[in-house]
Design a protein around this motif. Structure first.
Motif, PDB file in Angstrom:
ATOM      1  N   HIS A  56       0.830  -1.213   0.000  1.00 40.98           N
ATOM      2  CA  HIS A  56       0.000   0.000   0.000  1.00 40.98           C
ATOM      3  C   HIS A  56       0.861   1.258   0.000  1.00 40.98           C
ATOM      4  CE1 HIS A  56      -3.694  -2.229   0.212  1.00 40.98           C
ATOM      5  NE2 HIS A  56      -3.158  -2.972   1.156  1.00 40.98           N
ATOM      6  N   GLU A  57       1.978   1.224   0.708  1.00 38.77           N
ATOM      7  CA  GLU A  57       2.910   2.359   0.666  1.00 38.77           C
ATOM      8  C   GLU A  57       3.438   2.556  -0.752  1.00 38.77           C
ATOM      9  OE1 GLU A  57       6.102   1.995   3.455  1.00 38.77           O
ATOM     10  OE2 GLU A  57       4.745   2.026   5.188  1.00 38.77           O
ATOM     11  N   LEU A  58       3.746   1.455  -1.407  1.00 36.66           N
ATOM     12  CA  LEU A  58       4.232   1.523  -2.783  1.00 36.66           C
ATOM     13  C   LEU A  58       3.192   2.172  -3.681  1.00 36.66           C
ATOM     14  CD1 LEU A  58       6.544  -0.244  -4.721  1.00 36.66           C
ATOM     15  CD2 LEU A  58       4.333  -1.125  -5.414  1.00 36.66           C
ATOM     16  N   PHE A  59       1.954   1.712  -3.605  1.00 37.15           N
ATOM     17  CA  PHE A  59       0.889   2.285  -4.427  1.00 37.15           C
ATOM     18  C   PHE A  59       0.594   3.735  -4.047  1.00 37.15           C
ATOM     19  CE2 PHE A  59      -0.730  -2.228  -5.167  1.00 37.15           C
ATOM     20  CZ  PHE A  59      -0.230  -2.274  -6.457  1.00 37.15           C
ATOM     21  N   ASN A  60       0.590   4.020  -2.759  1.00 34.39           N
ATOM     22  CA  ASN A  60       0.323   5.390  -2.314  1.00 34.39           C
ATOM     23  C   ASN A  60       1.377   6.358  -2.824  1.00 34.39           C
ATOM     24  OD1 ASN A  60      -2.031   4.714  -0.978  1.00 34.39           O
ATOM     25  ND2 ASN A  60      -1.022   4.452   1.005  1.00 34.39           N
ATOM     26  N   ASN A  61       2.581   5.876  -3.042  1.00 37.51           N
ATOM     27  CA  ASN A  61       3.642   6.713  -3.584  1.00 37.51           C
ATOM     28  C   ASN A  61       3.288   7.243  -4.965  1.00 37.51           C
ATOM     29  OD1 ASN A  61       6.347   6.909  -5.282  1.00 37.51           O
ATOM     30  ND2 ASN A  61       6.827   7.319  -3.118  1.00 37.51           N
ATOM     31  N   ARG A  62       2.408   6.532  -5.654  1.00 34.16           N
ATOM     32  CA  ARG A  62       1.958   6.954  -6.985  1.00 34.16           C
ATOM     33  C   ARG A  62       0.482   7.371  -6.952  1.00 34.16           C
ATOM     34  NH1 ARG A  62       6.656   7.650  -7.798  1.00 34.16           N
ATOM     35  NH2 ARG A  62       7.863   6.667  -9.435  1.00 34.16           N
ATOM     36  N   ASN A  63       0.015   7.766  -5.760  1.00 34.67           N
ATOM     37  CA  ASN A  63      -1.357   8.239  -5.562  1.00 34.67           C
ATOM     38  C   ASN A  63      -2.410   7.209  -5.976  1.00 34.67           C
ATOM     39  OD1 ASN A  63      -0.539  10.779  -4.536  1.00 34.67           O
ATOM     40  ND2 ASN A  63      -0.125  11.426  -6.635  1.00 34.67           N
ATOM     41  N   LEU A  64      -2.123   5.966  -5.716  1.00 34.48           N
ATOM     42  CA  LEU A  64      -3.077   4.888  -5.981  1.00 34.48           C
ATOM     43  C   LEU A  64      -3.591   4.375  -4.639  1.00 34.48           C
ATOM     44  CD1 LEU A  64      -1.060   2.941  -8.686  1.00 34.48           C
ATOM     45  CD2 LEU A  64      -3.056   4.400  -9.063  1.00 34.48           C
ATOM     46  N   ASN A  65      -4.784   4.781  -4.284  1.00 34.14           N
ATOM     47  CA  ASN A  65      -5.383   4.361  -3.027  1.00 34.14           C
ATOM     48  C   ASN A  65      -6.241   3.129  -3.285  1.00 34.14           C
ATOM     49  OD1 ASN A  65      -6.195   4.281  -0.369  1.00 34.14           O
ATOM     50  ND2 ASN A  65      -7.826   5.775  -0.658  1.00 34.14           N
ATOM     51  N   ILE A  66      -5.751   1.980  -2.857  1.00 38.21           N
ATOM     52  CA  ILE A  66      -6.442   0.723  -3.116  1.00 38.21           C
ATOM     53  C   ILE A  66      -7.051   0.220  -1.812  1.00 38.21           C
ATOM     54  CG2 ILE A  66      -6.184  -1.645  -3.895  1.00 38.21           C
ATOM     55  CD1 ILE A  66      -3.831  -0.629  -5.591  1.00 38.21           C
ATOM     56  N   VAL A  67      -8.374   0.192  -1.800  1.00 43.48           N
ATOM     57  CA  VAL A  67      -9.095  -0.298  -0.630  1.00 43.48           C
ATOM     58  C   VAL A  67      -9.838  -1.587  -0.973  1.00 43.48           C
ATOM     59  CG1 VAL A  67     -10.888   0.248   1.062  1.00 43.48           C
ATOM     60  CG2 VAL A  67      -9.342   2.044   0.270  1.00 43.48           C
ATOM     61  N   THR A  68     -10.373  -1.650  -2.178  1.00 44.82           N
ATOM     62  CA  THR A  68     -11.170  -2.805  -2.579  1.00 44.82           C
ATOM     63  C   THR A  68     -10.543  -3.502  -3.783  1.00 44.82           C
ATOM     64  OG1 THR A  68     -12.509  -1.560  -4.167  1.00 44.82           O
ATOM     65  CG2 THR A  68     -13.275  -1.592  -1.856  1.00 44.82           C
ATOM     66  N   GLN A  69     -11.050  -4.690  -4.051  1.00 45.30           N
ATOM     67  CA  GLN A  69     -10.617  -5.425  -5.242  1.00 45.30           C
ATOM     68  C   GLN A  69     -10.942  -4.628  -6.494  1.00 45.30           C
ATOM     69  OE1 GLN A  69      -8.992  -8.534  -5.357  1.00 45.30           O
ATOM     70  NE2 GLN A  69      -8.724  -7.998  -7.502  1.00 45.30           N
ATOM     71  N   GLU A  70     -12.075  -3.963  -6.483  1.00 43.96           N
ATOM     72  CA  GLU A  70     -12.474  -3.144  -7.634  1.00 43.96           C
ATOM     73  C   GLU A  70     -11.479  -2.008  -7.871  1.00 43.96           C
ATOM     74  OE1 GLU A  70     -16.276  -0.540  -9.270  1.00 43.96           O
ATOM     75  OE2 GLU A  70     -16.462  -1.654  -7.388  1.00 43.96           O
ATOM     76  N   ASP A  71     -10.999  -1.387  -6.780  1.00 47.92           N
ATOM     77  CA  ASP A  71      -9.984  -0.338  -6.921  1.00 47.92           C
ATOM     78  C   ASP A  71      -8.765  -0.880  -7.662  1.00 47.92           C
ATOM     79  OD1 ASP A  71     -11.549   1.416  -5.401  1.00 47.92           O
ATOM     80  OD2 ASP A  71     -10.454   1.000  -3.543  1.00 47.92           O
ATOM     81  N   PHE A  72      -8.325  -2.050  -7.241  1.00 48.95           N
ATOM     82  CA  PHE A  72      -7.157  -2.658  -7.863  1.00 48.95           C
ATOM     83  C   PHE A  72      -7.436  -3.017  -9.322  1.00 48.95           C
ATOM     84  CE2 PHE A  72      -4.572  -6.337  -9.004  1.00 48.95           C
ATOM     85  CZ  PHE A  72      -3.310  -5.797  -8.812  1.00 48.95           C
ATOM     86  N   ASN A  73      -8.597  -3.614  -9.566  1.00 51.17           N
ATOM     87  CA  ASN A  73      -8.945  -4.030 -10.931  1.00 51.17           C
ATOM     88  C   ASN A  73      -9.043  -2.853 -11.893  1.00 51.17           C
ATOM     89  OD1 ASN A  73      -9.085  -6.655 -10.008  1.00 51.17           O
ATOM     90  ND2 ASN A  73     -11.299  -6.713  -9.919  1.00 51.17           N
ATOM     91  N   ASN A  74      -9.313  -1.670 -11.381  1.00 46.47           N
ATOM     92  CA  ASN A  74      -9.465  -0.488 -12.227  1.00 46.47           C
ATOM     93  C   ASN A  74      -8.138   0.191 -12.587  1.00 46.47           C
ATOM     94  OD1 ASN A  74     -12.252  -0.638 -12.532  1.00 46.47           O
ATOM     95  ND2 ASN A  74     -12.616   0.450 -10.625  1.00 46.47           N
ATOM     96  N   ILE A  75      -7.049  -0.294 -12.049  1.00 44.79           N
ATOM     97  CA  ILE A  75      -5.742   0.275 -12.382  1.00 44.79           C
ATOM     98  C   ILE A  75      -5.297  -0.301 -13.730  1.00 44.79           C
ATOM     99  CG2 ILE A  75      -3.325   0.527 -11.712  1.00 44.79           C
ATOM    100  CD1 ILE A  75      -4.236   0.032  -8.819  1.00 44.79           C
ATOM    101  N   PRO A  76      -5.010   0.553 -14.690  1.00 49.92           N
ATOM    102  CA  PRO A  76      -4.534   0.040 -15.992  1.00 49.92           C
ATOM    103  C   PRO A  76      -3.224  -0.735 -15.838  1.00 49.92           C
ATOM    104  CG  PRO A  76      -5.091   2.376 -16.128  1.00 49.92           C
ATOM    105  CD  PRO A  76      -5.126   2.009 -14.679  1.00 49.92           C
TER     106      PRO A  76
END
Length: 104
Positions: A50-70
């Motif tokens: 999550h720290e890694l993703f947050n570094n690129r402003n990707l806030n992943i809380v749900t599976q859908e959040d993750f699935n929506n990342i290109p």
């Protein structure tokens, strides 16, 4: 003819059954379980995925959040913030390490 008495086969079978049950649930792993702290420390400068993703402003809380990342964005995160050449490479390495850990 003589009989050979082999002990420990029940224990081996129980261990195999246990590994099989864990592998059946591998598709239910959370990102934190797959990309655990040890993995993140070995391949990045972050404590958690999550720290890694947050570094690129990707806030992943749900599976859908993750699935929506290109896929291209995931590749960029992996190549710029880890030792991997792609997201697939990072994911495959994490999965392989998780399976090896299950089997030990």
């Amino acid at each position: 003819m003589f009989d050979i008495n082999i002990t420990g086969l029940d224990t081996i079978k129980d261990n195999i059954d246990n590994i099989e049950n864990r592998l059946k649930n591998i598709n239910k792993l959370s990102l934190d379980e797959l990309f655990n702290t040890d993995f993140m420390h070995e391949y990045s400068n972050f404590d958690t995925i999550h720290e890694l993703f947050n570094n690129r402003n990707l806030n992943i809380v749900t599976q859908e959040d993750f699935n929506n990342i290109p896929k291209e964005k995931l590749d960029t995160v992996a190549t710029e913030l880890t030792n991997f050449s792609s997201w697939d490479d990072m994911f495959t390495t994490a999965t392989n390490q998780y399976i090896i850990k299950l089997m030990s």
